[in-house]
Design an enzyme around this catalytic site. Structure first.
Site, PDB file in Angstrom:
ATOM      1  N   HIS A   9      34.284  29.558  51.490  1.00 40.26           N
ATOM      2  CA  HIS A   9      34.887  29.572  52.830  1.00 40.26           C
ATOM      3  C   HIS A   9      35.397  30.963  53.230  1.00 40.26           C
ATOM      4  CE1 HIS A   9      37.970  28.675  49.859  1.00 40.26           C
ATOM      5  NE2 HIS A   9      38.833  29.253  50.675  1.00 40.26           N
ATOM      6  N   CYS A  65      32.792  36.095  48.716  1.00 40.93           N
ATOM      7  CA  CYS A  65      33.996  35.257  48.775  1.00 40.93           C
ATOM      8  C   CYS A  65      35.097  36.125  49.374  1.00 40.93           C
ATOM      9  CB  CYS A  65      34.359  34.691  47.398  1.00 40.93           C
ATOM     10  SG  CYS A  65      34.771  35.887  46.114  1.00 40.93           S
ATOM     11  N   GLY A  66      36.326  35.744  49.225  1.00 41.64           N
ATOM     12  CA  GLY A  66      37.413  36.519  49.814  1.00 41.64           C
ATOM     13  C   GLY A  66      37.498  37.927  49.260  1.00 41.64           C
ATOM     14  N   THR A  67      37.438  38.058  47.928  1.00 44.42           N
ATOM     15  CA  THR A  67      37.523  39.368  47.288  1.00 44.42           C
ATOM     16  C   THR A  67      36.216  39.814  46.645  1.00 44.42           C
ATOM     17  OG1 THR A  67      38.179  38.433  45.161  1.00 44.42           O
ATOM     18  CG2 THR A  67      39.955  39.001  46.718  1.00 44.42           C
ATOM     19  N   GLY A  68      35.325  38.883  46.375  1.00 48.32           N
ATOM     20  CA  GLY A  68      34.102  39.173  45.630  1.00 48.32           C
ATOM     21  C   GLY A  68      34.285  39.046  44.130  1.00 48.32           C
ATOM     22  N   ILE A  69      35.512  39.015  43.679  1.00 49.99           N
ATOM     23  CA  ILE A  69      35.806  38.985  42.249  1.00 49.99           C
ATOM     24  C   ILE A  69      35.395  37.663  41.621  1.00 49.99           C
ATOM     25  CG2 ILE A  69      37.631  39.092  40.504  1.00 49.99           C
ATOM     26  CD1 ILE A  69      39.162  40.930  42.528  1.00 49.99           C
ATOM     27  N   GLY A  70      35.789  36.556  42.225  1.00 52.95           N
ATOM     28  CA  GLY A  70      35.460  35.247  41.672  1.00 52.95           C
ATOM     29  C   GLY A  70      33.962  35.031  41.595  1.00 52.95           C
ATOM     30  N   MET A  71      33.257  35.395  42.650  1.00 52.49           N
ATOM     31  CA  MET A  71      31.798  35.247  42.662  1.00 52.49           C
ATOM     32  C   MET A  71      31.160  36.070  41.550  1.00 52.49           C
ATOM     33  SD  MET A  71      30.481  33.156  44.869  1.00 52.49           S
ATOM     34  CE  MET A  71      30.431  32.549  46.545  1.00 52.49           C
ATOM     35  N   ARG A 133      17.307  55.472  29.051  1.00 52.58           N
ATOM     36  CA  ARG A 133      18.706  55.236  28.682  1.00 52.58           C
ATOM     37  C   ARG A 133      19.277  54.014  29.388  1.00 52.58           C
ATOM     38  NH1 ARG A 133      19.091  59.306  32.550  1.00 52.58           N
ATOM     39  NH2 ARG A 133      20.871  59.184  33.960  1.00 52.58           N
TER      40      ARG A 133
END
Length: 142
Positions: A9, A65-71, A133
């Site tokens: 959301h 998502c709101g922060t992108g962190i959870g995703m 590398r």
């Protein structure tokens, strides 16, 4: 190139803008949800996008998502996924060139639509370098 895109959301409105942008650029886009700004759980959509990439049905993914962190955390738990949280063009370019990232994660509460489009374009338009590398480093965690 087929791109899978998903959001919770918090990322719903930005997802719609990115879909429009990608469609205008001629990409085939598969929207795996969510389908409204009603509260929902981001891991459901991260897993759905991951399945599209793991199966080969999509080449690259975008999760918002709101922060992108959870995703990014949810997506990176899955085999073969290299999800990168990027809110700037330099990171989007570097993660494709060096890490062969296959999912771009962004936070709709962190980045505006104009910059998000530039980050998406950079991510999608930058190829993996295939430098020895970088191939070696990816193999150490894949």
């Amino acid at each position: 190139m087929k791109i899978v895109i998903g959001s919770d959301h918090g990322g719903y409105e930005l997802k719609l803008e990115i879909i429009k942008h990608l469609t205008e650029r001629g990409f085939e886009v598969k929207d795996i949800g969510c389908d409204s700004p009603a509260s929902c759980d981001y891991p459901i959509y991260a897993k759905a996008a991951v399945k599209e990439i793991q199966s080969g049905d999509a080449e690259l993914g975008i999760l918002i998502c709101g922060t992108g962190i959870g995703m990014s955390m949810a997506a990176n738990k899955e085999d073969g996924i290299r999800a990168a949280l990027c809110h700037d063009v330099f990171s989007a370019k570097a993660t494709r060139e060096h890490n062969d990232a296959n999912i771009l994660c962004m936070g709709a509460r962190v980045i505006g639509p104009g910059l998000a489009e530039l980050v998406v374009d950079t991510f999608l338009d930058t190829p993996f370098s295939n430098d020895e590398r970088h191939v070696r480093r990816i193999s150490l965690y894949s």
